[in-house]
Design an enzyme around this catalytic site. Sequence first.
Site, mmCIF file in Angstrom:
data_model
loop_
_atom_site.group_PDB
_atom_site.id
_atom_site.type_symbol
_atom_site.label_atom_id
_atom_site.label_comp_id
_atom_site.label_asym_id
_atom_site.label_seq_id
_atom_site.Cartn_x
_atom_site.Cartn_y
_atom_site.Cartn_z
ATOM 1 N N PHE A 1 -1.193 11.818 -3.098
ATOM 2 C CA PHE A 1 -1.289 11.348 -4.476
ATOM 3 C C PHE A 1 -0.001 11.624 -5.244
ATOM 4 C CE2 PHE A 1 -5.825 11.693 -3.610
ATOM 5 C CZ PHE A 1 -6.399 10.696 -4.392
ATOM 6 N N ASP A 2 0.447 10.637 -5.990
ATOM 7 C CA ASP A 2 1.368 10.883 -7.089
ATOM 8 C C ASP A 2 0.585 11.656 -8.155
ATOM 9 O OD1 ASP A 2 3.616 10.483 -8.902
ATOM 10 O OD2 ASP A 2 2.387 8.931 -9.848
#
Length: 242
Positions: A24-25
């Site tokens: 995930f960003d």
Amino acid sequence: MVSCYSDQKYTNIVHNKNMNTVIFDLDGTISDPAEGITRCINHALAELGHPTYPESDLLKYIGPHLNITFSELAGLKSKADLARAIELYRERYIPIGYKENRLYDGIVDILDELVDTGSLLCIATTKRQDIAASVLKYFGISHYFTQIHGCDLDRSKADLLRDVISDSILGKRPMVMIGDRDTDFLAATEVGMSSIAVQWGYGRSEEYELASDMVKSPVDLPEAIVRNAQQVNAPDIATRRR
């Protein structure tokens, strides 16, 4: 890189190669940091004697490296000038700005579902690693992530993805990158990884087109991950580095 492999929650699933590694960003993907980031950009600009901007004009700088932000907004080019601007930004961000932030609705439920079904979750962000860890701790969600990969100005997001791929546990699973900006999708493409664009962040429609897939809501993520996660071979990464 911050690792949480010792967390009891993962002891029964960490060696299950049949599940996915989900990267995930952070900003614009897990949380909405607009208030804090824009206020800290303006704080730095004001301290440097430059004009400040309305929040709406600064939203496009959520995601890219801070050196890009201050190069474009203040015309700074030298490493020393950029370092000073970033120092002033963090002067406000570290004690205050990182808390001017909110989790997107439904994201915690999805993190919980992914972990409960055996996925290993990581963060890959252009934030400095210790700052990213502080954000996750503030929201009480650090325990969902086996690793936190952050960087300063000398590394790219693709470098962070290479670190995950080279990991002896995470790299053995099918994986996918989830983010909201073109930097996320281009980095994934560079290392041969699929990506999913989240449409609740700060990317534009033309940026989403660079991703392998896109979703409108967090509830759509689990199915999109199943559709897109794929094995990425470490030897391919070595070739792409040259």
